[in-house]
Design a protein around this motif. Sequence first.
Motif, PDB file in Angstrom:
ATOM      1  N   ALA A  70      -1.423  14.879   4.162  1.00  0.00           N
ATOM      2  CA  ALA A  70      -1.488  16.080   4.995  1.00  0.00           C
ATOM      3  C   ALA A  70      -0.103  16.498   5.483  1.00  0.00           C
ATOM      4  O   ALA A  70       0.174  17.692   5.618  1.00  0.00           O
ATOM      5  N   LEU A  71       0.771  15.523   5.736  1.00  0.00           N
ATOM      6  CA  LEU A  71       2.146  15.815   6.156  1.00  0.00           C
ATOM      7  C   LEU A  71       3.007  16.298   4.994  1.00  0.00           C
ATOM      8  O   LEU A  71       4.104  16.797   5.207  1.00  0.00           O
ATOM      9  N   GLY A  72       2.521  16.091   3.774  1.00  0.00           N
ATOM     10  CA  GLY A  72       3.320  16.434   2.601  1.00  0.00           C
ATOM     11  C   GLY A  72       4.451  15.461   2.370  1.00  0.00           C
ATOM     12  O   GLY A  72       5.472  15.798   1.772  1.00  0.00           O
ATOM     13  N   ASP A  73       4.299  14.227   2.847  1.00  0.00           N
ATOM     14  CA  ASP A  73       5.344  13.211   2.719  1.00  0.00           C
ATOM     15  C   ASP A  73       4.708  11.902   2.272  1.00  0.00           C
ATOM     16  O   ASP A  73       4.366  11.054   3.087  1.00  0.00           O
ATOM     17  N   THR A  74       4.542  11.750   0.978  1.00  0.00           N
ATOM     18  CA  THR A  74       3.862  10.568   0.440  1.00  0.00           C
ATOM     19  C   THR A  74       4.821   9.562  -0.187  1.00  0.00           C
ATOM     20  O   THR A  74       4.396   8.643  -0.883  1.00  0.00           O
ATOM     21  N   THR A  75       6.097   9.699   0.081  1.00  0.00           N
ATOM     22  CA  THR A  75       7.090   8.777  -0.456  1.00  0.00           C
ATOM     23  C   THR A  75       6.953   7.414   0.200  1.00  0.00           C
ATOM     24  O   THR A  75       6.785   7.325   1.410  1.00  0.00           O
ATOM     25  N   GLY A  76       7.039   6.360  -0.586  1.00  0.00           N
ATOM     26  CA  GLY A  76       7.153   5.016  -0.039  1.00  0.00           C
ATOM     27  C   GLY A  76       5.868   4.232   0.074  1.00  0.00           C
ATOM     28  O   GLY A  76       4.827   4.608  -0.464  1.00  0.00           O
TER      29      GLY A  76
ATOM     30  N   PRO B  19      -7.404  10.222  10.464  1.00  0.00           N
ATOM     31  CA  PRO B  19      -6.342   9.817   9.554  1.00  0.00           C
ATOM     32  C   PRO B  19      -5.063   9.509  10.321  1.00  0.00           C
ATOM     33  O   PRO B  19      -4.687  10.254  11.221  1.00  0.00           O
ATOM     34  N   SER B  20      -4.419   8.418   9.997  1.00  0.00           N
ATOM     35  CA  SER B  20      -3.123   8.090  10.599  1.00  0.00           C
ATOM     36  C   SER B  20      -2.270   7.340   9.592  1.00  0.00           C
ATOM     37  O   SER B  20      -2.782   6.718   8.660  1.00  0.00           O
ATOM     38  N   LEU B  21      -0.972   7.398   9.786  1.00  0.00           N
ATOM     39  CA  LEU B  21      -0.055   6.651   8.928  1.00  0.00           C
ATOM     40  C   LEU B  21      -0.243   5.152   9.109  1.00  0.00           C
ATOM     41  O   LEU B  21      -0.031   4.375   8.179  1.00  0.00           O
TER      42      LEU B  21
ATOM     43  N   PHE C 257       0.852  -1.184   0.000  1.00  0.00           N
ATOM     44  CA  PHE C 257       0.000   0.000   0.000  1.00  0.00           C
ATOM     45  C   PHE C 257       0.888   1.235   0.000  1.00  0.00           C
ATOM     46  O   PHE C 257       1.760   1.377   0.856  1.00  0.00           O
ATOM     47  N   PRO C 258       0.685   2.132  -0.968  1.00  0.00           N
ATOM     48  CA  PRO C 258       1.541   3.321  -1.076  1.00  0.00           C
ATOM     49  C   PRO C 258       1.085   4.443  -0.130  1.00  0.00           C
ATOM     50  O   PRO C 258      -0.112   4.657   0.067  1.00  0.00           O
ATOM     51  N   PHE C 259       2.054   5.175   0.411  1.00  0.00           N
ATOM     52  CA  PHE C 259       1.719   6.319   1.260  1.00  0.00           C
ATOM     53  C   PHE C 259       1.023   7.428   0.474  1.00  0.00           C
ATOM     54  O   PHE C 259       0.325   8.242   1.053  1.00  0.00           O
ATOM     55  N   MET C 260       1.184   7.432  -0.852  1.00  0.00           N
ATOM     56  CA  MET C 260       0.511   8.469  -1.644  1.00  0.00           C
ATOM     57  C   MET C 260      -1.013   8.340  -1.549  1.00  0.00           C
ATOM     58  O   MET C 260      -1.735   9.304  -1.805  1.00  0.00           O
ATOM     59  N   ALA C 261      -1.516   7.181  -1.122  1.00  0.00           N
ATOM     60  CA  ALA C 261      -2.956   6.983  -0.975  1.00  0.00           C
ATOM     61  C   ALA C 261      -3.399   7.088   0.491  1.00  0.00           C
ATOM     62  O   ALA C 261      -4.540   6.775   0.813  1.00  0.00           O
ATOM     63  N   ASN C 262      -2.498   7.545   1.358  1.00  0.00           N
ATOM     64  CA  ASN C 262      -2.796   7.669   2.784  1.00  0.00           C
ATOM     65  C   ASN C 262      -3.040   9.136   3.123  1.00  0.00           C
ATOM     66  O   ASN C 262      -2.195   9.999   2.868  1.00  0.00           O
TER      67      ASN C 262
END
Length: 185
Positions: A108-114, A165-167, A98-103
Motif C-alpha cells: 500500500a505504501l508502494g515500498d516493497t524493497t527488502g 495491515p502493518s509493516l 520474509f520479503p516486504f513484497m509479500a506485506n
Amino acid sequence: PETVGLKLDERGAIVVDDECRTNLPNVWAIGDVVRGPMLAHKAEEEGVAVAERIAGQHGHVNFNTIPWVIYTNPEIAWVGQTEEQLKAAGRAYKAGTFPFMANGRARALGDTTGMVKMLADAATDEILGVHIVGPFASELIAECVVAMEFRASSEDIARICHAHPSLSEATKEAALAVDKRTLNF
C-alpha cells in the motif's frame, strides 16, 4: 591525551574498561571517542550508565542489543549477531526471512524493497540477531531489541498478535519463517 597520560588504542580511541573508566582516576569516557559503534543512542546509554555508576548505582549497557541503523533508502537496521558471526563462533542457528513484497502495508505504501531476517539458536530458539532492509527499518528494529533484551524466542514473536495491515507483520512472518511456517509467503 599524551600530556596527561590518557591511554589510547591503535585507532586513537580512548581506552575504557567495561564500565567506561579510563586509565586515569575519576575519568570516564563514552560515545564516539571510545570503542564500539558511533551511534548517538549508544552514547546516551553509556552516559546514563556512567552517571548511575558515579552515583553508586549499577549502570548497565548491553552492547549486543544496541540497534544499528543506516538511514538510506531503503533503510537498514539490525541488532545482535550476523550469520557470519554465528558461523565463525560455531553456533548452530536457524534463519527465517520474509520479503516486504509479500506485506500488505508495504504494498500500500508502494515500498516493497527488502526483507526481515531473523536468526535464532537451533536448540533454544532464542533470537540471536535480526536484520531489516526496507521501509521504516529504523522503527521496526525496536520490537526486536526488546525481544532480545528479554531473551525471547522466535516463537514468542511468532505468537504475538501484530496489527494488520502493518509493516510489523513482516517481523512476525520472519519469526514464523524460522520454523518454516509463514502465513503469507
